[in-house]
Design a protein around this motif. Sequence first.
Motif, PDB file in Angstrom:
ATOM      1  N   CYS A   1       2.539   2.673  -4.953  1.00  0.00           N
ATOM      2  CA  CYS A   1       2.985   2.892  -6.329  1.00  0.00           C
ATOM      3  C   CYS A   1       4.452   2.530  -6.503  1.00  0.00           C
ATOM      4  O   CYS A   1       5.059   2.849  -7.527  1.00  0.00           O
ATOM      5  N   GLU A   2       5.062   1.852  -5.522  1.00  0.00           N
ATOM      6  CA  GLU A   2       6.486   1.512  -5.597  1.00  0.00           C
ATOM      7  C   GLU A   2       6.713   0.409  -6.628  1.00  0.00           C
ATOM      8  O   GLU A   2       6.247  -0.716  -6.459  1.00  0.00           O
ATOM      9  N   PHE A   3       7.432   0.731  -7.705  1.00  0.00           N
ATOM     10  CA  PHE A   3       7.707  -0.227  -8.794  1.00  0.00           C
ATOM     11  C   PHE A   3       6.411  -0.801  -9.362  1.00  0.00           C
ATOM     12  O   PHE A   3       6.240  -2.011  -9.489  1.00  0.00           O
ATOM     13  N   GLY A   4       5.464   0.078  -9.695  1.00  0.00           N
ATOM     14  CA  GLY A   4       4.155  -0.357 -10.186  1.00  0.00           C
ATOM     15  C   GLY A   4       3.130  -0.262  -9.079  1.00  0.00           C
ATOM     16  O   GLY A   4       3.460   0.047  -7.937  1.00  0.00           O
ATOM     17  N   THR A   5       1.878  -0.526  -9.410  1.00  0.00           N
ATOM     18  CA  THR A   5       0.811  -0.456  -8.411  1.00  0.00           C
ATOM     19  C   THR A   5       0.614  -1.821  -7.771  1.00  0.00           C
ATOM     20  O   THR A   5       0.464  -2.827  -8.474  1.00  0.00           O
ATOM     21  N   HIS A   6       0.637  -1.848  -6.439  1.00  0.00           N
ATOM     22  CA  HIS A   6       0.505  -3.108  -5.697  1.00  0.00           C
ATOM     23  C   HIS A   6      -0.504  -2.940  -4.572  1.00  0.00           C
ATOM     24  O   HIS A   6      -0.579  -1.878  -3.955  1.00  0.00           O
ATOM     25  N   ALA A   7      -1.256  -3.992  -4.305  1.00  0.00           N
ATOM     26  CA  ALA A   7      -2.237  -3.973  -3.225  1.00  0.00           C
ATOM     27  C   ALA A   7      -1.562  -4.248  -1.890  1.00  0.00           C
ATOM     28  O   ALA A   7      -0.689  -5.125  -1.788  1.00  0.00           O
ATOM     29  N   GLY A   8      -1.972  -3.478  -0.871  1.00  0.00           N
ATOM     30  CA  GLY A   8      -1.519  -3.718   0.486  1.00  0.00           C
ATOM     31  C   GLY A   8      -2.553  -4.503   1.270  1.00  0.00           C
ATOM     32  O   GLY A   8      -3.480  -5.091   0.701  1.00  0.00           O
ATOM     33  N   LEU A   9      -2.412  -4.507   2.577  1.00  0.00           N
ATOM     34  CA  LEU A   9      -3.350  -5.236   3.428  1.00  0.00           C
ATOM     35  C   LEU A   9      -4.717  -4.557   3.482  1.00  0.00           C
ATOM     36  O   LEU A   9      -5.728  -5.206   3.755  1.00  0.00           O
ATOM     37  N   GLY A  10      -4.757  -3.250   3.249  1.00  0.00           N
ATOM     38  CA  GLY A  10      -6.028  -2.536   3.261  1.00  0.00           C
ATOM     39  C   GLY A  10      -6.637  -2.364   4.637  1.00  0.00           C
ATOM     40  O   GLY A  10      -7.837  -2.122   4.760  1.00  0.00           O
ATOM     41  N   LEU A  11      -5.821  -2.462   5.674  1.00  0.00           N
ATOM     42  CA  LEU A  11      -6.334  -2.290   7.034  1.00  0.00           C
ATOM     43  C   LEU A  11      -6.493  -0.816   7.389  1.00  0.00           C
ATOM     44  O   LEU A  11      -7.251  -0.465   8.298  1.00  0.00           O
ATOM     45  N   VAL A  12      -5.764   0.042   6.692  1.00  0.00           N
ATOM     46  CA  VAL A  12      -5.866   1.490   6.875  1.00  0.00           C
ATOM     47  C   VAL A  12      -6.128   2.117   5.503  1.00  0.00           C
ATOM     48  O   VAL A  12      -5.376   1.846   4.561  1.00  0.00           O
ATOM     49  N   PRO A  13      -7.164   2.927   5.357  1.00  0.00           N
ATOM     50  CA  PRO A  13      -7.411   3.572   4.067  1.00  0.00           C
ATOM     51  C   PRO A  13      -6.241   4.483   3.684  1.00  0.00           C
ATOM     52  O   PRO A  13      -5.670   5.160   4.538  1.00  0.00           O
ATOM     53  N   GLY A  14      -5.889   4.476   2.406  1.00  0.00           N
ATOM     54  CA  GLY A  14      -4.821   5.356   1.951  1.00  0.00           C
ATOM     55  C   GLY A  14      -3.861   4.656   1.023  1.00  0.00           C
ATOM     56  O   GLY A  14      -4.002   3.460   0.725  1.00  0.00           O
ATOM     57  N   SER A  15      -2.869   5.414   0.542  1.00  0.00           N
ATOM     58  CA  SER A  15      -1.928   4.890  -0.446  1.00  0.00           C
ATOM     59  C   SER A  15      -0.506   5.301  -0.097  1.00  0.00           C
ATOM     60  O   SER A  15      -0.283   6.241   0.661  1.00  0.00           O
ATOM     61  N   VAL A  16       0.441   4.571  -0.665  1.00  0.00           N
ATOM     62  CA  VAL A  16       1.866   4.846  -0.478  1.00  0.00           C
ATOM     63  C   VAL A  16       2.388   5.463  -1.772  1.00  0.00           C
ATOM     64  O   VAL A  16       2.216   4.895  -2.854  1.00  0.00           O
ATOM     65  N   ARG A  17       3.021   6.624  -1.659  1.00  0.00           N
ATOM     66  CA  ARG A  17       3.453   7.387  -2.819  1.00  0.00           C
ATOM     67  C   ARG A  17       4.939   7.711  -2.730  1.00  0.00           C
ATOM     68  O   ARG A  17       5.514   7.714  -1.651  1.00  0.00           O
ATOM     69  N   GLU A  18       5.519   8.025  -3.873  1.00  0.00           N
ATOM     70  CA  GLU A  18       6.941   8.353  -3.924  1.00  0.00           C
ATOM     71  C   GLU A  18       7.146   9.845  -3.691  1.00  0.00           C
ATOM     72  O   GLU A  18       6.399  10.671  -4.207  1.00  0.00           O
ATOM     73  N   PHE A  19       8.170  10.174  -2.910  1.00  0.00           N
ATOM     74  CA  PHE A  19       8.506  11.580  -2.732  1.00  0.00           C
ATOM     75  C   PHE A  19       8.862  12.192  -4.089  1.00  0.00           C
ATOM     76  O   PHE A  19       9.647  11.621  -4.846  1.00  0.00           O
ATOM     77  N   PRO A  20       8.315  13.353  -4.392  1.00  0.00           N
ATOM     78  CA  PRO A  20       8.724  14.028  -5.627  1.00  0.00           C
ATOM     79  C   PRO A  20      10.175  14.494  -5.526  1.00  0.00           C
ATOM     80  O   PRO A  20      10.646  14.867  -4.442  1.00  0.00           O
ATOM     81  N   ARG A  21      10.880  14.431  -6.633  1.00  0.00           N
ATOM     82  CA  ARG A  21      12.271  14.892  -6.654  1.00  0.00           C
ATOM     83  C   ARG A  21      12.285  16.408  -6.508  1.00  0.00           C
ATOM     84  O   ARG A  21      11.608  17.116  -7.256  1.00  0.00           O
ATOM     85  N   THR A  22      13.044  16.876  -5.535  1.00  0.00           N
ATOM     86  CA  THR A  22      13.076  18.297  -5.225  1.00  0.00           C
ATOM     87  C   THR A  22      14.522  18.732  -5.039  1.00  0.00           C
ATOM     88  O   THR A  22      15.275  18.094  -4.293  1.00  0.00           O
ATOM     89  N   SER A  23      14.907  19.794  -5.710  1.00  0.00           N
ATOM     90  CA  SER A  23      16.282  20.277  -5.653  1.00  0.00           C
ATOM     91  C   SER A  23      16.710  20.564  -4.218  1.00  0.00           C
ATOM     92  O   SER A  23      16.002  21.251  -3.471  1.00  0.00           O
TER      93      SER A  23
END
Length: 200
Positions: free
Chosen positions: A89-111
Amino acid sequence: MTQVAILDYGLGNLRSVMRGLEHAGATTTITKDIDEMMDADGVVLPGVGAFSEGMEKLGELKTALYTYVQERPVLGICLGMQMLLETSCEFGTHAGLGLVPGSVREFPRTSGLKVPHMGWNTIHIDQESPLFEGIPQNSYVYFVHSFYAKTVPEHTLTSTEYICPFASSVVSGNAYGVQFHPEKSGDVGLRILTNFIGML
């Protein structure tokens, strides 16, 4: 001597990865040549930077990686690990290689907790793997990243806690990935690189 191809697609600290692998006992080639890659005993996909740029710059190496990983190990490091997954989801949704199931997400902002996640943190070994042979539980390794991998337990080799729990290393078949930098992680990182070479 074991030959490891370090893929040069324009992003990444290739020289430090090369030094780490050579210190661990491998002969290395930094290359973007598909024939050289296919001749190697193992492949390392390093990377620092944006996911979409990394995927774009891989170019024809993408197809070669799909073929290579069917029979021999590939190790993704940092961005290289993230690109093994299906989407980011970095700078929009982009496809990866798909060799490992799963997604890349941004750390939520936390005080009180900074992003990027930078510095030493522990890894919890969630399943046995030759990549982590001899690595003590909760060993410290070195991280620099603003996005994290989310996958299922079956594909999680180690997990780490920072803002939220995340997969700090992943696996699917011959595709292995570590979010941290083994080449900057002292004796623990050297052992992981040595283990990778031993798997080839």
